[in-house]
Design a protein around this motif. Structure first.
Motif, PDB file in Angstrom:
ATOM      1  N   GLU A  62       9.186  41.611  -9.690  1.00 37.14           N
ATOM      2  CA  GLU A  62       9.133  40.310 -10.387  1.00 37.14           C
ATOM      3  C   GLU A  62      10.357  40.073 -11.274  1.00 37.14           C
ATOM      4  OE1 GLU A  62       6.262  38.245 -10.277  1.00 37.14           O
ATOM      5  OE2 GLU A  62       5.799  39.599  -8.612  1.00 37.14           O
ATOM      6  N   VAL A  63      11.199  41.116 -11.396  1.00 39.13           N
ATOM      7  CA  VAL A  63      12.316  41.022 -12.359  1.00 39.13           C
ATOM      8  C   VAL A  63      13.563  40.505 -11.636  1.00 39.13           C
ATOM      9  CG1 VAL A  63      13.757  42.354 -13.957  1.00 39.13           C
ATOM     10  CG2 VAL A  63      11.333  42.936 -13.687  1.00 39.13           C
ATOM     11  N   GLY A  64      14.203  39.484 -12.207  1.00 42.88           N
ATOM     12  CA  GLY A  64      15.417  38.940 -11.608  1.00 42.88           C
ATOM     13  C   GLY A  64      16.613  39.844 -11.860  1.00 42.88           C
ATOM     14  N   LEU A  65      17.689  39.561 -11.149  1.00 42.56           N
ATOM     15  CA  LEU A  65      18.895  40.398 -11.283  1.00 42.56           C
ATOM     16  C   LEU A  65      20.123  39.480 -11.289  1.00 42.56           C
ATOM     17  CD1 LEU A  65      19.252  43.612  -9.188  1.00 42.56           C
ATOM     18  CD2 LEU A  65      21.161  42.062  -9.509  1.00 42.56           C
ATOM     19  N   LEU A  66      20.953  39.609 -12.315  1.00 40.02           N
ATOM     20  CA  LEU A  66      22.135  38.743 -12.419  1.00 40.02           C
ATOM     21  C   LEU A  66      23.371  39.597 -12.641  1.00 40.02           C
ATOM     22  CD1 LEU A  66      20.692  36.093 -14.946  1.00 40.02           C
ATOM     23  CD2 LEU A  66      21.061  35.729 -12.502  1.00 40.02           C
ATOM     24  N   GLU A  67      24.400  39.367 -11.825  1.00 40.29           N
ATOM     25  CA  GLU A  67      25.662  40.095 -12.019  1.00 40.29           C
ATOM     26  C   GLU A  67      26.527  39.325 -13.002  1.00 40.29           C
ATOM     27  OE1 GLU A  67      26.459  40.876  -7.679  1.00 40.29           O
ATOM     28  OE2 GLU A  67      27.998  42.108  -8.656  1.00 40.29           O
ATOM     29  N   ALA A  68      27.067  40.025 -13.984  1.00 35.42           N
ATOM     30  CA  ALA A  68      27.931  39.347 -14.966  1.00 35.42           C
ATOM     31  C   ALA A  68      28.854  40.380 -15.592  1.00 35.42           C
ATOM     32  CB  ALA A  68      27.067  38.698 -16.050  1.00 35.42           C
ATOM     33  N   ASP A  69      30.106  39.976 -15.791  1.00 32.63           N
ATOM     34  CA  ASP A  69      31.088  40.888 -16.386  1.00 32.63           C
ATOM     35  C   ASP A  69      31.765  40.162 -17.547  1.00 32.63           C
ATOM     36  OD1 ASP A  69      33.507  42.406 -16.905  1.00 32.63           O
ATOM     37  OD2 ASP A  69      33.092  43.414 -15.002  1.00 32.63           O
ATOM     38  N   VAL A  70      31.913  40.855 -18.665  1.00 32.18           N
ATOM     39  CA  VAL A  70      32.515  40.169 -19.824  1.00 32.18           C
ATOM     40  C   VAL A  70      33.958  39.740 -19.548  1.00 32.18           C
ATOM     41  CG1 VAL A  70      31.058  41.248 -21.588  1.00 32.18           C
ATOM     42  CG2 VAL A  70      33.188  42.334 -20.945  1.00 32.18           C
ATOM     43  N   ALA A  71      34.585  40.358 -18.551  1.00 30.95           N
ATOM     44  CA  ALA A  71      35.962  39.960 -18.219  1.00 30.95           C
ATOM     45  C   ALA A  71      35.994  38.612 -17.486  1.00 30.95           C
ATOM     46  CB  ALA A  71      36.617  41.043 -17.360  1.00 30.95           C
ATOM     47  N   ASP A  72      34.831  38.098 -17.115  1.00 29.09           N
ATOM     48  CA  ASP A  72      34.753  36.844 -16.356  1.00 29.09           C
ATOM     49  C   ASP A  72      33.929  35.828 -17.174  1.00 29.09           C
ATOM     50  OD1 ASP A  72      34.262  34.810 -14.591  1.00 29.09           O
ATOM     51  OD2 ASP A  72      32.964  35.996 -13.266  1.00 29.09           O
ATOM     52  N   PRO A  73      34.621  34.988 -17.984  1.00 27.99           N
ATOM     53  CA  PRO A  73      33.901  34.059 -18.868  1.00 27.99           C
ATOM     54  C   PRO A  73      32.917  33.150 -18.125  1.00 27.99           C
ATOM     55  CG  PRO A  73      36.250  34.041 -19.369  1.00 27.99           C
ATOM     56  CD  PRO A  73      36.087  34.879 -18.138  1.00 27.99           C
ATOM     57  N   ALA A  74      33.240  32.799 -16.839  1.00 29.47           N
ATOM     58  CA  ALA A  74      32.321  31.929 -16.089  1.00 29.47           C
ATOM     59  C   ALA A  74      30.979  32.632 -15.899  1.00 29.47           C
ATOM     60  CB  ALA A  74      32.935  31.561 -14.745  1.00 29.47           C
ATOM     61  N   SER A  75      31.002  33.965 -15.769  1.00 25.99           N
ATOM     62  CA  SER A  75      29.730  34.677 -15.575  1.00 25.99           C
ATOM     63  C   SER A  75      28.926  34.693 -16.887  1.00 25.99           C
ATOM     64  CB  SER A  75      29.951  36.097 -15.027  1.00 25.99           C
ATOM     65  OG  SER A  75      30.488  36.953 -16.018  1.00 25.99           O
ATOM     66  N   MET A  76      29.615  34.639 -18.032  1.00 25.16           N
ATOM     67  CA  MET A  76      28.886  34.544 -19.310  1.00 25.16           C
ATOM     68  C   MET A  76      28.184  33.183 -19.391  1.00 25.16           C
ATOM     69  SD  MET A  76      29.433  37.428 -20.805  1.00 25.16           S
ATOM     70  CE  MET A  76      29.297  38.043 -19.148  1.00 25.16           C
ATOM     71  N   ARG A  77      28.872  32.156 -18.942  1.00 23.32           N
ATOM     72  CA  ARG A  77      28.297  30.808 -18.943  1.00 23.32           C
ATOM     73  C   ARG A  77      27.057  30.767 -18.029  1.00 23.32           C
ATOM     74  NH1 ARG A  77      29.511  25.482 -21.301  1.00 23.32           N
ATOM     75  NH2 ARG A  77      28.212  24.145 -20.051  1.00 23.32           N
ATOM     76  N   ARG A  78      27.169  31.425 -16.843  1.00 24.40           N
ATOM     77  CA  ARG A  78      26.021  31.437 -15.916  1.00 24.40           C
ATOM     78  C   ARG A  78      24.818  32.120 -16.562  1.00 24.40           C
ATOM     79  NH1 ARG A  78      29.807  32.380 -12.012  1.00 24.40           N
ATOM     80  NH2 ARG A  78      29.478  34.626 -11.960  1.00 24.40           N
ATOM     81  N   LEU A  79      25.079  33.232 -17.285  1.00 26.46           N
ATOM     82  CA  LEU A  79      23.961  33.920 -17.961  1.00 26.46           C
ATOM     83  C   LEU A  79      23.263  32.970 -18.920  1.00 26.46           C
ATOM     84  CD1 LEU A  79      25.034  37.493 -19.167  1.00 26.46           C
ATOM     85  CD2 LEU A  79      23.693  36.845 -17.171  1.00 26.46           C
ATOM     86  N   ALA A  80      24.073  32.304 -19.755  1.00 28.05           N
ATOM     87  CA  ALA A  80      23.504  31.402 -20.766  1.00 28.05           C
ATOM     88  C   ALA A  80      22.726  30.268 -20.110  1.00 28.05           C
ATOM     89  CB  ALA A  80      24.609  30.857 -21.662  1.00 28.05           C
TER      90      ALA A  80
END
Ligand SMILES: NC(=O)c1ccc[n+]([C@@H]2O[C@H](COP(=O)([O-])OP(=O)(O)OC[C@H]3O[C@@H](n4cnc5c(N)ncnc54)[C@H](OP(=O)(O)O)[C@@H]3O)[C@@H](O)[C@H]2O)c1
Length: 392
Positions: A62-80
């Motif tokens: 039931e747990v989702g999984l999201l790839e995100a790297d602090v070196a990639d600001p767009a991935s921080m935006r996707r997390l938010a």
């Protein structure tokens, strides 16, 4: 409850840094304690690590999984954009943390972390508090052993004292525990940045509105024998007294003139002196890059105390509060402060932001201001002691 409705975002809570030492403990806590229907995801830079973690979590399907790297600001935006509440363990925060705070402030997602680095907290206040107030995002730093027992402990102590009078609270910390590579790396990094830390504090002071008609202070006390707790008291220059002071600034209940002092409590003088010397030596060594590298090789990120050591670890913070002719002794206590209890405090803070009926706040707020009563109640239910030991 967060201003974002459940329909606005796919997840209630996203845990970023879920594969780190505290991240795994927090994921395990959420998997075991999550309320029915919680929509949550683990996030991090390594898909393989995240998949391995998810496989061993109860109810992991039931747990989702999201790839995100602090070196990639767009991935921080996707997390938010995917979460009502983003909880990040990715530190040292001053190195890795700002883009995610910015993304949360921009998109109105609530943000919390385990940051004990004053420089980062001052920097995010100056750069992101105003935007977060506009979007309604709550930015809550220091949601672990730094600084929840101290912040909520002082809040709890104040509630035992009369209203509308000057109050003083002293906090005395005792603990038996070990720290992780991640904590060690963050501490070394902060020790090596004394100049930047002072400059961030000055910048914050220039931006922060003056407190009108009230005073809230957290002076560093002097070392002394504190007979009220029967121990030597050594001032602890952590982020905790600053956080308590900010709660006192924000809440009228702390009275017209509030003072908090923060100490380590040590029974024997040689141990107190040894502790001061050890911290001094570490802070000095952290100034020299080769010594800093040698030290960081001793305890690597991802490493930390094993289950046996954690099971034997404990903390106690005793408070002595005075005002209006009353004196009160209180205590906040629990198990392993740095990891077991930090994971619990962190997960419960995320759940509180997502689901509790909280006072209307936004921008950079402390745990006491954002979640005071609700979080105290959650932590009590989860086994952390908040008690009045004596009143005089
Ligand atoms: N407030 C408190 O009382 C308290 C208590 C404990 C810890 N802390 C703080 O919490 C933080 C974490 O501690 P820890 O012991 O869990 O540290 P850790 O084991 O080193 O974990 C750090 C996490 O950050 C992730 N990370 C590192 N670089 C990244 C990047 N470029 N992009 C995305 N993720 C990245 C790591 O991912 P990988 O797994 O892929 O390496 C890992 O998940 C530290 O800052 C520590 O000081 C505070």
């Amino acid at each position: 409850m967060t201003r974002l409705k459940r329909a606005d975002r796919p997840y209630d809570v996203v845990l970023f840094g879920a594969t780190g030492f505290v991240g795994v403990l927090t994921a395990e806590y959420l998997a075991a304690q999550a309320p029915e229907g919680l929509r949550w995801a683990i996030a991090g830079r390594s898909k393989e690590k995240l998949e391995r973690l998810r496989e061993r979590l109860p109810g992991g399907d039931e747990v989702g999984l999201l790839e995100a790297d602090v070196a990639d600001p767009a991935s921080m935006r996707r997390l938010a954009e995917h979460a009502r509440v983003v909880a990040s363990t990715v530190g040292p925060y001053v190195k890795y943390g700002e883009d995610l705070v910015a993304a949360c402030a921009e998109t109105g997602a609530d943000y919390l972390d385990l940051c004990g680095e004053p420089e980062f907290v001052d920097l995010t206040y100056v750069r992101h508090d105003a935007r977060a107030r506009e979007t309604g995002a709550r930015l809550v730093h220091a949601c672990g052993f730094d600084s929840i027992p101290h912040d909520l402990g002082a809040y709890f102590t104040v509630q035992q004292l009369p209203e509308g009078v000057p109050l003083t609270v002293d906090g005395f910390v005792t603990a038996d525990a070990m720290f992780s590579g991640g904590t060690f790396a963050s501490a070394l990094n902060q020790f090596s940045r004394g100049r930047q830390m002072l400059s961030a504090a000055r910048d914050r002071a220039r931006h922060e509105p003056r407190l009108m008609g009230r005073r809230a202070q957290a002076p560093s006390g002097a070392p002394r024998f504190a007979k009220e707790v029967g121990s030597w008291a050594v001032p602890l220059p952590t982020i905790d007294p600053q956080i308590v002071k900010r709660s006192a600034r924000a809440l009228d209940r702390y009275g017209p003139d509030f003072r908090y002092r923060h100490y380590a409590a040590v029974r024997h003088l040689p141990v107190a002196l040894g502790g001061v010397a050890a911290v001094g030596a570490l802070a000095t060594a952290a100034q020299l890059p080769p010594a800093r590298r040698w030290l960081s090789d001793r305890l690597k990120p991802g490493e930390g105390p094993g289950p046996e050591k954690r099971a034997k670890s404990w903390f106690s913070v005793r408070f002595v509060g005075e005002g209006g002719g009353r004196r009160v002794f209180t205590e906040v206590a629990g198990g392993d402060p740095g990891y077991g209890e930090t994971a619990k405090m962190f997960a419960e803070s995320a759940l509180s932001l997502a689901f509790d009926d909280l006072p209307p706040t936004a921008g950079q707020v402390t745990t006491a201001v954002a979640m005071g009563d609700a979080l105290t109640e959650r932590l009590r239910t989860a086994g952390i002691t908040f008690r009045v030991a004596a009143t005089r």
